[in-house]
Design a protein around this motif. Structure first.
Motif, PDB file in Angstrom:
ATOM      1  N   TRP A 236       0.854  -1.199   0.000  1.00 29.53           N
ATOM      2  CA  TRP A 236       0.000   0.000   0.000  1.00 29.53           C
ATOM      3  C   TRP A 236       0.884   1.240   0.000  1.00 29.53           C
ATOM      4  N   LYS A 237       0.510   2.196  -0.819  1.00 23.30           N
ATOM      5  CA  LYS A 237       1.306   3.415  -0.955  1.00 23.30           C
ATOM      6  C   LYS A 237       0.461   4.602  -0.507  1.00 23.30           C
ATOM      7  N   GLU A 238       1.065   5.468   0.316  1.00 23.00           N
ATOM      8  CA  GLU A 238       0.347   6.662   0.749  1.00 23.00           C
ATOM      9  C   GLU A 238       0.282   7.653  -0.407  1.00 23.00           C
ATOM     10  N   LEU A 239      -0.939   8.151  -0.683  1.00 23.99           N
ATOM     11  CA  LEU A 239      -1.117   9.073  -1.803  1.00 23.99           C
ATOM     12  C   LEU A 239      -1.153  10.517  -1.332  1.00 23.99           C
ATOM     13  N   GLY A 240      -2.037  10.822  -0.407  1.00 27.39           N
ATOM     14  CA  GLY A 240      -2.201  12.189   0.049  1.00 27.39           C
ATOM     15  C   GLY A 240      -3.156  12.217   1.219  1.00 27.39           C
ATOM     16  N   SER A 241      -3.465  13.427   1.696  1.00 28.74           N
ATOM     17  CA  SER A 241      -4.303  13.509   2.885  1.00 28.74           C
ATOM     18  C   SER A 241      -5.154  14.766   2.846  1.00 28.74           C
ATOM     19  N   ALA A 242      -6.172  14.785   3.696  1.00 24.04           N
ATOM     20  CA  ALA A 242      -7.040  15.956   3.837  1.00 24.04           C
ATOM     21  C   ALA A 242      -7.384  16.106   5.307  1.00 24.04           C
ATOM     22  N   PRO A 243      -7.502  17.349   5.785  1.00 27.00           N
ATOM     23  CA  PRO A 243      -7.837  17.544   7.206  1.00 27.00           C
ATOM     24  C   PRO A 243      -9.279  17.153   7.506  1.00 27.00           C
ATOM     25  N   ILE A 244      -9.501  16.538   8.644  1.00 28.98           N
ATOM     26  CA  ILE A 244     -10.853  16.171   9.066  1.00 28.98           C
ATOM     27  C   ILE A 244     -11.027  16.547  10.530  1.00 28.98           C
TER      28      ILE A 244
ATOM     29  N   ASN B  68      -9.487  11.302 -11.229  1.00 30.76           N
ATOM     30  CA  ASN B  68     -10.579  11.992 -10.558  1.00 30.76           C
ATOM     31  C   ASN B  68     -11.198  11.159  -9.438  1.00 30.76           C
ATOM     32  N   GLY B  69     -11.176  11.737  -8.264  1.00 23.29           N
ATOM     33  CA  GLY B  69     -11.752  11.034  -7.122  1.00 23.29           C
ATOM     34  C   GLY B  69     -12.408  12.007  -6.155  1.00 23.29           C
ATOM     35  N   TRP B  70     -13.253  11.451  -5.265  1.00 21.79           N
ATOM     36  CA  TRP B  70     -13.947  12.242  -4.250  1.00 21.79           C
ATOM     37  C   TRP B  70     -13.863  11.510  -2.912  1.00 21.79           C
ATOM     38  N   MET B  71     -13.952  12.259  -1.872  1.00 17.49           N
ATOM     39  CA  MET B  71     -13.922  11.676  -0.531  1.00 17.49           C
ATOM     40  C   MET B  71     -14.939  12.434   0.326  1.00 17.49           C
ATOM     41  N   LEU B  72     -15.950  11.722   0.790  1.00 17.85           N
ATOM     42  CA  LEU B  72     -16.967  12.317   1.653  1.00 17.85           C
ATOM     43  C   LEU B  72     -16.631  11.951   3.094  1.00 17.85           C
ATOM     44  N   VAL B  73     -16.457  12.956   3.932  1.00 19.37           N
ATOM     45  CA  VAL B  73     -16.104  12.740   5.337  1.00 19.37           C
ATOM     46  C   VAL B  73     -17.301  13.144   6.185  1.00 19.37           C
ATOM     47  N   GLU B  74     -17.820  12.201   6.956  1.00 20.26           N
ATOM     48  CA  GLU B  74     -18.994  12.467   7.786  1.00 20.26           C
ATOM     49  C   GLU B  74     -18.625  12.326   9.256  1.00 20.26           C
ATOM     50  N   PRO B  75     -19.227  13.124  10.116  1.00 21.54           N
ATOM     51  CA  PRO B  75     -18.945  12.990  11.542  1.00 21.54           C
ATOM     52  C   PRO B  75     -19.383  11.620  12.042  1.00 21.54           C
ATOM     53  N   PRO B  76     -18.776  11.124  13.097  1.00 19.62           N
ATOM     54  CA  PRO B  76     -19.264   9.882  13.685  1.00 19.62           C
ATOM     55  C   PRO B  76     -20.743  10.028  14.021  1.00 19.62           C
ATOM     56  N   ARG B  77     -21.434   8.940  13.968  1.00 17.52           N
ATOM     57  CA  ARG B  77     -22.872   8.989  14.214  1.00 17.52           C
ATOM     58  C   ARG B  77     -23.162   9.639  15.572  1.00 17.52           C
TER      59      ARG B  77
ATOM     60  N   SER C 102     -12.331  16.611  -3.275  1.00 16.55           N
ATOM     61  CA  SER C 102     -12.094  15.975  -4.571  1.00 16.55           C
ATOM     62  C   SER C 102     -10.610  16.027  -4.878  1.00 16.55           C
ATOM     63  N   THR C 103     -10.193  15.128  -5.747  1.00 17.07           N
ATOM     64  CA  THR C 103      -8.798  15.119  -6.185  1.00 17.07           C
ATOM     65  C   THR C 103      -8.768  15.071  -7.702  1.00 17.07           C
ATOM     66  N   PRO C 104      -7.892  15.862  -8.309  1.00 16.66           N
ATOM     67  CA  PRO C 104      -7.765  15.774  -9.765  1.00 16.66           C
ATOM     68  C   PRO C 104      -6.532  14.985 -10.194  1.00 16.66           C
ATOM     69  N   ASP C 105      -5.741  14.531  -9.192  1.00 15.40           N
ATOM     70  CA  ASP C 105      -4.446  13.936  -9.522  1.00 15.40           C
ATOM     71  C   ASP C 105      -4.263  12.560  -8.872  1.00 15.40           C
ATOM     72  N   GLY C 106      -5.338  11.806  -8.861  1.00 17.27           N
ATOM     73  CA  GLY C 106      -5.229  10.430  -8.384  1.00 17.27           C
ATOM     74  C   GLY C 106      -5.086  10.284  -6.893  1.00 17.27           C
ATOM     75  N   GLY C 107      -5.352  11.318  -6.122  1.00 15.77           N
ATOM     76  CA  GLY C 107      -5.321  11.197  -4.670  1.00 15.77           C
ATOM     77  C   GLY C 107      -4.155  11.886  -4.026  1.00 15.77           C
ATOM     78  N   ALA C 108      -3.260  12.486  -4.819  1.00 15.42           N
ATOM     79  CA  ALA C 108      -2.097  13.153  -4.231  1.00 15.42           C
ATOM     80  C   ALA C 108      -2.519  14.417  -3.499  1.00 15.42           C
ATOM     81  N   SER C 109      -3.442  15.162  -4.074  1.00 11.63           N
ATOM     82  CA  SER C 109      -3.903  16.384  -3.403  1.00 11.63           C
ATOM     83  C   SER C 109      -5.425  16.369  -3.331  1.00 11.63           C
TER      84      SER C 109
END
Lengths: 177, 793
Positions: free
Chosen positions: B168-176, B192-201, B212-219
């Motif tokens: 597994w290779k680390e691609l990138g991160s986003a603050p949550i 092209n990718g998306w990441m939906l972050v939801e609060p714990p129930r 969203s990412t335009p570069d495969g998850g790096a940013s």
């Protein structure tokens, strides 16, 4: 306040009186919650499961034979609801929460609790249920059997098997540290 | 630990009361629900007794006609070739159990099969809570919520694999906001990718964020958040069941509200929302005929769309007051949706569309499998009672080939069909009564050292072998036997000699036979002994799967259950520990013996049978070619152990000078005379014998609940958890246990699984969870060992 008898409450519940059915469940609610918590190990999920089970039980109230104790019948419905809950996607998402918690600093009693919960989680539903009914709820074997729908002898046998499977897990967790 | 202790543990460590107001909340919801219990007795009164015969005859004729026509219809339908008209779905993320072709499949990102579900390999994706995304047989993503430093910022880190989960290779991160956030991933291509972050129930006040990412998850760039974008329209009590894009601008989020929230009376918002600007704004999807208002709660599965043409399907389920399910279909990429009944609401969780037209649905209630060829307008019965249990997930790869995941807490069983669902067969052996699935064998995901020897050679569970102190491990094990199931015993004698016993199932048994392999060249070649047919009592059940690997020097390090033991290069024993529902608990046997190094085995004993309440502890050790022990459960009585002096032919129970009520495993002998038997109580009691087990004396080790590990008469280590102090104790002795000195362990969590081995008084290996450490000073200091696992050859 009008005190209604059990038969009155059942009659009213069968006619759609939710308050009457809630009244019928009141004495068994803490036990039902403990069953659900023992099986799901999550307060929210346990409360949800009992709530869902209560609705199902109400719909199936016509199935309850006259003269039959309500408690084992209701606990069995709660146990089945917990089995369904564990199958749902939500549960599979939320299960990870517990795992993540293990990386944090854990006080000793919480850690011991986690060990027990972790060991319990490794058992299958039937084993977990019989352990919860006997050791967590402290129900007599006859009532465990009634909840499981089996004979007391079979309940004893199932309990011993379940304990036999739980004990090495608990012990090995202690040993594995 | 006896039953009373177990009872006390439950009472002490489990919360005992529901939260305040829980019953009141239940009562309120029941009061609002308005349920009317179903009547269970229906009676038709006929006016005249003479008419009953006539009515009966008419009824029989009608029933016969209906049954015959239904049978003919079913027969014709079932044998009609399935016409697949529509293009396949887009290849965006999937989650959970998913076959990507006839052979390769995933069960989440942590297990994978390459043989159609017969065997599953455990993978090691980065740990933690987050989201997963399976693209194809090789590529997958995971996102993990992680605290960057203690009390520091929290991030969702995205990783990817291109080799089926091997690395597994680390691609990138986003603050949550929270490390326990729920994360849903979506990728429509390599960029092209998306990441939906939801609060714990139930964590109110936190924000739902879409990146969203335009570069495969790096940013990752924040695209929208609940507040004004439309993401807030759904209650915090609901979570995303799917995030699905068909191009960089158009996508859907479907919501799933947990069961039990049906009774809050709160409007939970739309069941699905759509965006046409890449996720910046979201609008409710218009789903005709969906129940709304009151106490209704709905959930939607992830919509799926064809590569071309805009055709798609969206399953929806609503509960309360009456279960309701539908498959919505679209021909314009989701601009408009058309309602189609799902026939049976119980289908909702087990529905699988091969393409926008052809789909299958299974009901665990009726045990019926249905098929649609017109996007859910009509459903036809394919088969009934053809699967041996409750289906957790259904997945059809094409119109003919499907997989059903019958996983439960007790294990996983994959059933397959190659004729469009008419007939199914289990890919993993089933118990004879068909009621339980056999536990498949799974390879270890990380090296768990079992035995270490001079020259930096070590063996780890699963016949992994290293010759460089743990940096490189090779899978040296023998080839898996056909229908291999859990139930493995391993014994590592020295750097080159080892034995591995594998268990094979059959279509009617989970434990049909055991086959022992032996190697004398470090696993480069293996010899196979004749299969030992078990012939367990019917109905055969799951073979006890925890026959963990063990070496002669390894006491309790992996498991106290040791089923294979060798005292020299020729004399060895193998004990089977199976369980069947009709048998008393904790019986062990039969026991086999070899006197030629494992080439041939003979049955020397049927084993030891417990009674209805108690029995032997499944653990066997030998000190010499004649003297051996099997552990015993005290079950509230005195501590006892089973002993043989005739190479395992007969066994007798003997008392031990251990505390009343102590259950014991078999002792471990470092030579013919010197043996140790840790009791595992909070006083650190360990029995020691210097005369081959004839007598035992008590040794108190300053380590509670101790596991002890001796490599010779003098040098040993003890590790145990001190519950009263909340610490883990680890100490070493160089004088046979008379004095002990504190040692350090590598960093670990309080609940970590720790195992260690030593080649000599200085050099040792430890595995903690999936990490590996090395010491060369007897455990005073440890250094991490980055490792690789390679296939043989």
């Amino acid at each position: 306040m009008v005190d209604r008898s059990g038969a009155d409450l059942i009659r009213a519940a069968k006619l759609g009186d939710g308050a009457a059915f809630a009244e019928l469940l009141r004495p068994d609610y803490p036990l039902a919650f403990k069953v659900a918590y023992g099986l799901l190990q999550d307060y929210d999920a346990a409360e949800d499961a009992v709530q869902d089970a209560s609705l199902k039980a109400w719909r199936r109230l016509g199935n309850l034979r006259e003269g039959t104790s309500m408690r084992p019948w209701f606990l069995a419905i709660v146990a089945n609801q917990c089995r369904e809950t564990r199958r749902s996607r939500w549960w599979s998402v939320l299960r990870g929460v517990d795992r993540l918690d293990t990386t944090a600093e854990i006080p000793v009693d919480v850690a011991a609790s986690f060990d027990l919960r972790h060991a319990l989680a490794q058992l299958n539903h039937d084993d977990r249920l019989v352990i919860v009914l006997r050791f967590y709820l402290d129900l007599p074997v006859d009532e465990v059997a009634a909840t499981l729908g089996i004979t007391p002898q079979a309940a004893k046998s199932r309990l011993h098997r379940a304990v036999g499977r739980l004990r090495p897990i608990v012990v090995s967790q202690e040993a594995l540290v | 630990m006896d039953d009373r202790q177990l009872f006390a543990q439950f009472q002490t460590h489990f919360p005992a009361r529901p939260r305040d107001g829980a019953y009141e909340r239940l009562r309120d919801s029941l009061t609002r629900a308005g349920v009317r219990p179903r009547r269970t007795v229906f009676r038709v009164e006929l006016p005249e007794p003479s008419l009953r015969l006539l009515a009966t005859v008419v009824a029989v004729i009608l029933i016969a006609l209906v049954v015959t026509s239904a049978f003919i219809s079913l027969f014709v339908f079932a044998h009609r070739a399935v016409q697949v008209h529509s293009p396949k779905f887009t290849s965006s993320c999937t989650q959970g159990f998913q076959m990507t072709d006839l052979n390769t499949g995933w069960s989440g990102a942590s297990t994978r099969t390459t043989d159609g579900g017969k065997t599953w390999r455990t993978l090691s994706p980065p740990r933690g809570l987050g989201g997963e995304c399976i693209i194809d047989g090789q590529r997958a993503y995971v996102a993990r919520g992680t605290m960057v430093a203690s009390s520091g910022p929290v991030e969702a880190i995205v990783y990817a694999t291109d080799d089926g989960g091997a690395t597994w290779k680390e691609l990138g991160s986003a603050p949550i906001d929270n490390a326990k956030s729920l994360i849903t991933l979506e990728f429509i291509d390599r960029a092209n990718g998306w990441m939906l972050v939801e609060p714990p129930r139930l964590a109110q006040g936190l924000t739902r964020i879409l990146y969203s990412t335009p570069d495969g998850g790096a940013s990752w760039t924040r695209v929208s958040a609940s507040g004004s974008s439309g993401l807030e329209q759904t209650s915090h009590q609901c979570g995303a069941s799917g995030l699905s894009f068909i191009n960089p601008t158009t996508g859907w989020i479907t919501w799933e509200c947990a069961q039990g929230y049906a009774n809050t009376g709160v409007d939970l918002g739309p069941t699905a929302v759509v965006t046409t600007d890449g996720g910046r704004h979201w609008m409710p999807a218009i789903l005709p005929e969906i129940p709304r208002g009151g106490t209704t709660t709905c959930m939607a599965g992830r919509p799926r769309f064809a590569h071309q043409g805009g055709a798609g399907v969206l399953p929806v389920y609503c509960s309360d007051p009456k279960p309701w399910a539908a498959v919505y279909r679209t021909a314009d990429a989701g601009k408009t949706w058309t309602y189609g009944s799902l026939r049976d609401p119980a289908f909702y969780r087990q529905v699988s569309f091969v393409d926008p037209r052809a789909g299958y649905a299974y009901s665990n209630d009726s045990k019926k499998l249905y098929r649609t060829l017109d996007s859910g307008r009509t459903w036809s019965l394919v088969a009934q009672d053809v699967l041996g249990g409750a289906v957790d997930q259904l997945d059809f790869v094409d119109a003919q080939h499907g997989f059903a995941d019958l996983r439960d807490m007790s294990g996983q069983a994959i059933w397959t069909t190659s004729n469009g669902g008419r007939t199914w067969r289990s890919e993993s052996p089933q118990a004879g009564d068909g009621g339980s699935s056999c536990q498949p064998y799974s390879k270890p995901a990380s090296p768990v050292p079992i035995a270490a020897f001079a020259g930096a050679v070590a063996w780890a569970q699963g016949a992994l072998r290293t010759t460089d102190g743990g940096r490189h491990w090779t899978e040296t094990g023998p080839p898996s036997v056909a229908n291999r199931v859990a139930g493995t015993a391993e014994f590592y004698f020295d750097a080159d000699v080892a034995w591995v016993a594998e268990t094979a199932g059959s279509p009617t048994s989970c434990a049909d036979s055991v086959i022992v392999f032996s190697t004398a060249d470090g696993g480069r070649s293996w010899s196979q002994a004749a299969a030992l047919k078990l012939a367990l009592a019917k109905p055969e059940q799951i073979f006890d799967s925890t026959t963990a690997a063990a070496s002669r020097q390894q006491p309790n390090g992996i498991s106290s259950e040791t089923f294979m033991d060798f005292t020299d290069l020729t004399h060895g024993w193998l004990m089977v520990a199976a369980r069947a529902p009709t048998e008393p608990p904790t019986s062990v046997g039969p026991i086999y013996r070899t006197t030629d190094g494992g080439r041939t085995w003979s049955r020397v004993s049927d084993g030891i049978r417990g009674d209805a309440n108690c029995g032997p502890w499944p653990s066997m050790r030998f000190a010499t070619s004649n003297a051996g022990w099997i552990g015993d459960q005290a079950c509230g009585g005195p501590a006892t152990i089973y002993v043989t002096h005739d190479a395992g032919a007969t066994w007798a129970s003997e008392h031990l000078p251990a505390p009343f009520g102590s259950s014991v495993s078999a002792p471990v002998f470092v030579d013919d005379h010197y043996g140790f038997l840790p009791i595992g109580d909070d006083k650190g009691t360990t029995l020691i014998s210097t005369d081959g087990g004839a007598t035992w004396s008590t040794l108190q080790i300053p380590v509670p609940n101790a596991s002890v590990y001796f490599i010779d008469r003098a040098h040993g280590w003890a590790v145990g958890r001190d519950f009263s102090q909340g610490r883990i104790a680890f100490e070493a002795t160089a004088d046979g246990g008379r004095t002990w000195n504190v040692r350090e362990l590598p960093p670990f969590g309080f609940t970590s699984t720790i195992s260690f081995v030593f080649a000599d008084p200085g050099n040792g290996l430890a595995s903690i969870d999936d990490k590996l450490y090395r010491t060369n000073d007897g455990g005073r200091t440890w250094i991490p060992v980055p490792y690789q696992i390679s296939p043989a050859g």
